[in-house]
Design a protein around this motif. Structure first.
Motif, PDB file in Angstrom:
ATOM      1  N   PHE A   1     -23.669 -51.335  52.072  1.00 24.05           N
ATOM      2  CA  PHE A   1     -24.522 -51.989  51.093  1.00 24.05           C
ATOM      3  C   PHE A   1     -25.884 -52.462  51.743  1.00 24.05           C
ATOM      4  CE2 PHE A   1     -20.129 -53.504  49.122  1.00 24.05           C
ATOM      5  CZ  PHE A   1     -20.410 -52.606  48.150  1.00 24.05           C
ATOM      6  N   GLN A   2     -25.870 -52.663  52.853  1.00 22.79           N
ATOM      7  CA  GLN A   2     -27.096 -52.998  53.360  1.00 22.79           C
ATOM      8  C   GLN A   2     -28.006 -51.791  53.515  1.00 22.79           C
ATOM      9  OE1 GLN A   2     -26.853 -55.290  57.018  1.00 22.79           O
ATOM     10  NE2 GLN A   2     -25.436 -56.924  56.102  1.00 22.79           N
ATOM     11  N   ILE A   3     -27.499 -50.915  53.982  1.00 27.83           N
ATOM     12  CA  ILE A   3     -28.099 -49.510  54.344  1.00 27.83           C
ATOM     13  C   ILE A   3     -28.691 -48.899  52.991  1.00 27.83           C
ATOM     14  CG2 ILE A   3     -28.068 -47.069  55.430  1.00 27.83           C
ATOM     15  CD1 ILE A   3     -26.016 -48.414  57.416  1.00 27.83           C
ATOM     16  N   LEU A   4     -27.876 -48.887  52.096  1.00 27.19           N
ATOM     17  CA  LEU A   4     -28.088 -48.447  50.900  1.00 27.19           C
ATOM     18  C   LEU A   4     -29.208 -49.367  50.083  1.00 27.19           C
ATOM     19  CD1 LEU A   4     -27.528 -46.666  48.340  1.00 27.19           C
ATOM     20  CD2 LEU A   4     -25.811 -48.197  47.572  1.00 27.19           C
ATOM     21  N   ARG A   5     -29.192 -50.504  50.413  1.00 27.66           N
ATOM     22  CA  ARG A   5     -30.423 -51.368  49.671  1.00 27.66           C
ATOM     23  C   ARG A   5     -31.650 -51.049  50.252  1.00 27.66           C
ATOM     24  NH1 ARG A   5     -32.887 -56.135  50.885  1.00 27.66           N
ATOM     25  NH2 ARG A   5     -33.753 -57.222  48.864  1.00 27.66           N
ATOM     26  N   PHE A   6     -31.709 -50.913  51.788  1.00 23.99           N
ATOM     27  CA  PHE A   6     -32.979 -50.488  52.290  1.00 23.99           C
ATOM     28  C   PHE A   6     -33.373 -49.361  51.980  1.00 23.99           C
ATOM     29  CE2 PHE A   6     -31.462 -53.661  56.014  1.00 23.99           C
ATOM     30  CZ  PHE A   6     -32.393 -54.680  55.278  1.00 23.99           C
ATOM     31  N   LYS A   7     -32.549 -48.104  51.825  1.00 22.17           N
ATOM     32  CA  LYS A   7     -32.878 -46.924  51.589  1.00 22.17           C
ATOM     33  C   LYS A   7     -33.430 -46.940  50.145  1.00 22.17           C
ATOM     34  CE  LYS A   7     -31.747 -44.462  55.387  1.00 22.17           C
ATOM     35  NZ  LYS A   7     -33.136 -43.967  55.828  1.00 22.17           N
ATOM     36  N   MET A   8     -32.784 -47.639  49.227  1.00 20.26           N
ATOM     37  CA  MET A   8     -33.469 -47.495  48.060  1.00 20.26           C
ATOM     38  C   MET A   8     -34.914 -48.511  47.953  1.00 20.26           C
ATOM     39  SD  MET A   8     -30.151 -48.398  45.570  1.00 20.26           S
ATOM     40  CE  MET A   8     -30.954 -48.290  44.234  1.00 20.26           C
TER      41      MET A   8
ATOM     42  N   LEU B   1     -16.707 -44.286  50.687  1.00 17.13           N
ATOM     43  CA  LEU B   1     -17.770 -45.034  50.299  1.00 17.13           C
ATOM     44  C   LEU B   1     -19.036 -43.626  49.952  1.00 17.13           C
ATOM     45  CD1 LEU B   1     -18.397 -47.096  53.626  1.00 17.13           C
ATOM     46  CD2 LEU B   1     -18.141 -47.843  51.292  1.00 17.13           C
ATOM     47  N   ARG B   2     -18.750 -42.758  50.328  1.00 15.58           N
ATOM     48  CA  ARG B   2     -19.589 -41.655  49.860  1.00 15.58           C
ATOM     49  C   ARG B   2     -19.791 -41.684  48.545  1.00 15.58           C
ATOM     50  NH1 ARG B   2     -20.074 -36.513  48.483  1.00 15.58           N
ATOM     51  NH2 ARG B   2     -21.949 -35.318  49.109  1.00 15.58           N
ATOM     52  N   GLU B   3     -18.502 -41.557  47.667  1.00 17.16           N
ATOM     53  CA  GLU B   3     -18.293 -41.277  46.306  1.00 17.16           C
ATOM     54  C   GLU B   3     -18.760 -42.674  45.540  1.00 17.16           C
ATOM     55  OE1 GLU B   3     -14.123 -40.788  45.331  1.00 17.16           O
ATOM     56  OE2 GLU B   3     -14.003 -38.969  46.742  1.00 17.16           O
ATOM     57  N   ARG B   4     -18.738 -43.776  46.215  1.00 14.53           N
ATOM     58  CA  ARG B   4     -19.088 -45.008  45.375  1.00 14.53           C
ATOM     59  C   ARG B   4     -20.617 -45.205  45.483  1.00 14.53           C
ATOM     60  NH1 ARG B   4     -14.396 -44.669  44.540  1.00 14.53           N
ATOM     61  NH2 ARG B   4     -15.369 -43.858  42.997  1.00 14.53           N
ATOM     62  N   ILE B   5     -21.033 -44.570  46.735  1.00 16.93           N
ATOM     63  CA  ILE B   5     -22.689 -44.929  46.855  1.00 16.93           C
ATOM     64  C   ILE B   5     -23.171 -43.751  45.799  1.00 16.93           C
ATOM     65  CG2 ILE B   5     -24.436 -44.339  48.412  1.00 16.93           C
ATOM     66  CD1 ILE B   5     -22.536 -45.592  50.609  1.00 16.93           C
ATOM     67  N   LEU B   6     -22.794 -42.849  45.733  1.00 22.78           N
ATOM     68  CA  LEU B   6     -23.345 -41.403  44.913  1.00 22.78           C
ATOM     69  C   LEU B   6     -23.286 -41.986  43.661  1.00 22.78           C
ATOM     70  CD1 LEU B   6     -24.535 -38.725  44.681  1.00 22.78           C
ATOM     71  CD2 LEU B   6     -22.181 -37.762  44.461  1.00 22.78           C
TER      72      LEU B   6
ATOM     73  N   VAL C   1     -27.650 -42.507  53.724  1.00 24.84           N
ATOM     74  CA  VAL C   1     -26.947 -43.779  54.276  1.00 24.84           C
ATOM     75  C   VAL C   1     -25.651 -43.341  55.076  1.00 24.84           C
ATOM     76  CG1 VAL C   1     -25.188 -45.610  53.174  1.00 24.84           C
ATOM     77  CG2 VAL C   1     -27.473 -45.128  52.036  1.00 24.84           C
ATOM     78  N   LEU C   2     -24.998 -42.242  54.857  1.00 26.51           N
ATOM     79  CA  LEU C   2     -23.898 -41.739  55.672  1.00 26.51           C
ATOM     80  C   LEU C   2     -24.426 -41.408  56.879  1.00 26.51           C
ATOM     81  CD1 LEU C   2     -21.762 -39.915  52.975  1.00 26.51           C
ATOM     82  CD2 LEU C   2     -21.475 -42.268  54.184  1.00 26.51           C
ATOM     83  N   MET C   3     -25.622 -40.648  57.058  1.00 22.97           N
ATOM     84  CA  MET C   3     -26.233 -40.308  58.163  1.00 22.97           C
ATOM     85  C   MET C   3     -26.689 -41.610  59.295  1.00 22.97           C
ATOM     86  SD  MET C   3     -26.395 -37.239  59.049  1.00 22.97           S
ATOM     87  CE  MET C   3     -27.962 -36.905  59.864  1.00 22.97           C
TER      88      MET C   3
END
Lengths: 497, 185
Positions: free
Chosen positions: B59-66, B13-18, B37-39
């Motif tokens: 995906f949800q955390i990533l969206r909120f962080k963005m 997930l880290r690779e894909r999110i980055l 996100v990973l934290m």
């Protein structure tokens, strides 16, 4: 991006993926950046659709837009059926038939009454023409006055009621059958007397009509010598109107001459024509009065067995009386009708204790084992009855009273108007059916030894010189005038024609 | 978790999110975003082990962080320099702008759906009603499940095109810079 996971990507936002589909999708997303990016972009839609209010709003909008189409799509087979050409043709045919029915019904409603009125008008015009024609014809005939017509009607009603059997008369108790029969016989006697009276009056009024009729009879007698009986039949139409006159006058009372009804024009014209020639019945009984016939009838009956005579029912007696009543006018016409040698024959059968007579063998159905044939010559002599037994062989029948003992001679000696009968049961099979095809009856004034010798009897008898008349119960066969053969032969055929 | 351990999933997930964040917010912001996100996954969701739960959660955390990053940039005026005094006070209730934005997106989505065909609308409705693809296959009477997958893919592409190429409403005003554009301080 035509990959397998792409196909199920659309289910991620709406959360419609199964567990297997989710696992397959997310495993692929861990190693496929494009899929991961696509899923990350789908997250925005997923969040949007996860809101219940937003989800409900979208659903309602979709329902509103899909409802009409959804209703139509819920009956796909119905719409597909309508799209077929054959279905359209069938529907069109049914519609055309319905239109035709409606059009026909409408036509009948609009024009039916008019057509019916036209038909009624045409029918009324025809009836009017017919009534006019009848009125024109009726003007030539005088009509009785109302008073005379009333008197005649009252007398006719009284006479008709007296003619009716007691069983059908108003306010009358039901009499026994014998009384009814005697009443009927008396009524016929009365009618016959009325008829004789009317004939006598007519003869007196017409004056020279007797001489004219005698001339015609002589002419007919001359014709009968050269022509067979069947050729005389054309004379019947000329006879018919006079018979109608007789019947008409029979129904009128004796004193009806006080107020005579005007005779039809047709009848008046017929008076100028010839009287009917005497029939075989009249010639058979010519010269014998009713009293003599009664005596001779008793002699005949006595000649038969007393048991059989006692079995004769009242109806049979009524027939006999009726036959005697028929004899009455002949007695009055002795000067006109010449007696001819002849025989009467009939088929006899006992039904329910009554002896019934039949003129035709076709009238007898069922078992013939008890059927007899009755022979009655009008002159004393000998009667021979032959039956064909096959291969050209004929056999003499024995009279019923002689059947149980040996006959001394071939012929049966009879007196004038004496009835002898012969059993036909000996010529029936086990089913009671008659096995002979004919009978041959001979009459001779003198006995003949060894009459047939197994043959068919004398063959020098001219059958064409016979006059035949049938009544309801008997057949009268007499020689034609001018024939003086010793033998009288009558062939009775049992073959169905 | 079958086949994958939690650590393997997080590593992937880290690779894909980055990679995803780099394409959207730039390299430096992407590493920070991925780390955040990973934290969150490590600290707040240590019990989530399943792949099918970890990935959507990421995906949800990533969206909120963005989205947080977007708001932070807006507050700092990195896109438009504004006075702090002019900035509104924080309201603990739901953001009315977000509500309005949400309503606008729904309206936009409905308009896009109205332009789809009958089958696509029906398919989308069935999906919203919670039917799975096998169930939708039975409703449509399709011979194969792949037929439904193909129909759904085409309908999704049409809908995405009608929505302007993205499901998310444009977070920036017309005069704002694109989110992936690095601002120079």
């Amino acid at each position: 991006m035509a990959k397998s996971w792409e196909q199920i990507l659309g289910g991620y936002a709406t959360d419609t993926l199964t567990a297997a589909e989710k696992r397959k999708l997310f495993e692929a997303a861990l190693y496929d950046q494009d899929l991961f990016d696509a899923l990350a972009d789908e997250e925005a839609l997923k969040v949007l659709l996860s809101d219940p209010k937003a989800r409900q709003r979208i659903l309602e909008s979709l329902k509103a837009s899909l409802e009409p189409q959804w209703i139509a799509s819920s009956h796909p087979s119905w719409f597909k059926w309508f799209r077929k050409p054959s279905s359209l043709a069938w529907v069109g045919g049914m519609a055309a038939a319905g239109l035709a029915l409606i059009f026909g019904w409408q036509m009948n409603t609009d024009w039916g009454s008019i057509v019916q009125q036209q038909t009624e008008i045409e029918q009324s015009e025809l009836n009017k023409k017919e009534s006019d024609a009848n009125e024109d014809a009726g003007l030539s005939q005088p009509t009785p006055s109302p008073l005379e017509e009333k008197k005649l009607t009252a007398k006719f009603r009284k006479k008709d009621e007296s003619l009716l059997p007691k069983s059908v008369r108003p306010q009358a108790s039901v009499p026994p059958l014998s009384e009814v029969s005697s009443e009927i016989a008396k009524s016929f006697d009365g009618l016959r007397q009325d008829q004789d009276t009317v004939k006598r009056e007519r003869r007196e009024q017409d004056g020279g009509l007797d001489s004219l009729s005698s001339e015609i009879q002589e002419r007919v007698a001359g014709d009968s010598e050269s022509t067979p009986v069947q050729e005389k039949l054309p004379l019947e139409p000329a006879v018919q109107p006079l018979v109608m006159l007789d019947e008409e006058k029979m129904e009128r009372p004796a004193d009806a001459k006080l107020a005579p009804a005007p005779e039809p024009v047709v009848v008046q014209a017929q008076k100028q024509e010839s009287l009917p020639p005497p029939g075989a019945l009249d010639r058979f009984y010519a010269g014998v009065g009713a009293r003599d016939l009664g005596r001779k009838g008793k002699a005949g009956a006595g000649h038969t067995s007393r048991k059989q005579a006692s079995k004769k029912s009242s109806s049979f007696k009524a027939k006999k009386k009726n036959r005697e009543s028929k004899q009455a006018p002949v007695e009055t016409d002795e000067a006109v009708i010449q007696k001819a040698t002849g025989i009467r024959y009939s088929f006899m059968r006992e039904v329910g204790g009554e002896v019934l007579e039949f003129a035709r063998w076709e009238q007898i159905t069922g078992d013939w084992s008890d059927v007899r044939i009755a022979i009655e010559p009008n002159e004393a002599g000998f009667v021979y009855v032959l039956a064909p037994v096959g291969r050209g062989t004929w056999r003499l029948l024995k009279e019923t009273r002689e059947a149980d003992r040996q006959a001394k001679q071939d012929g049966i000696a009879v007196k004038a108007y004496q009835t002898v009968d012969f059993q036909l049961g000996v010529y029936t099979n086990v089913l009671g059916k008659l096995v002979i095809s004919s009978l041959r009856v001979f009459y001779s004034p003198t006995p003949v030894e060894n009459f047939s010798g197994g043959g068919a009897g004398p063959d020098n008898v001219n059958m064409a010189k016979l006059q035949i008349e049938r009544t309801d119960d008997s057949v009268y066969v007499v020689r034609s005038e001018g024939v003086s053969d010793d033998w009288l032969r009558v062939d009775i055929d049992f073959e169905e024609k | 978790m079958v086949g994958f351990t939690r650590e393997e999933v997080l590593q992937q997930l880290r690779e894909r999110i980055l990679a995803f964040a780099t394409s959207r917010v730039g390299r430096e912001s992407a590493e920070d975003l991925t780390q955040e996100v990973l934290m969150v996954l490590h600290e707040k969701y240590p019990r989530v082990l399943s792949l099918t739960e970890l990935v959507p959660l990421a995906f949800q955390i990533l969206r909120f962080k963005m989205l947080d990053r977007h708001r932070k940039l807006l507050r700092r005026g990195e896109y438009n320099q504004e006075s702090v005094d002019d900035a509104p006070l924080v309201d603990p209730s739901e953001d009315p702008s977000e509500e309005a934005e949400q309503r606008e997106r729904v309206t936009q989505l409905i308009e896009a759906l109205q332009q789809l065909g009958e089958r696509c609308q029906h398919l989308f409705r069935l999906k919203l009603e919670g039917y799975t693809f096998p169930e939708i296959k039975g409703i449509f009477g399709a011979g194969s499940i792949n037929t439904i997958y193909t129909w759904d893919l085409r309908c999704r592409k049409q809908l995405l095109a009608l929505m302007g190429g993205q499901w998310e409403a444009k977070p920036f005003k017309s005069d704002a810079q694109p989110p992936n554009q690095e601002t120079v301080s």
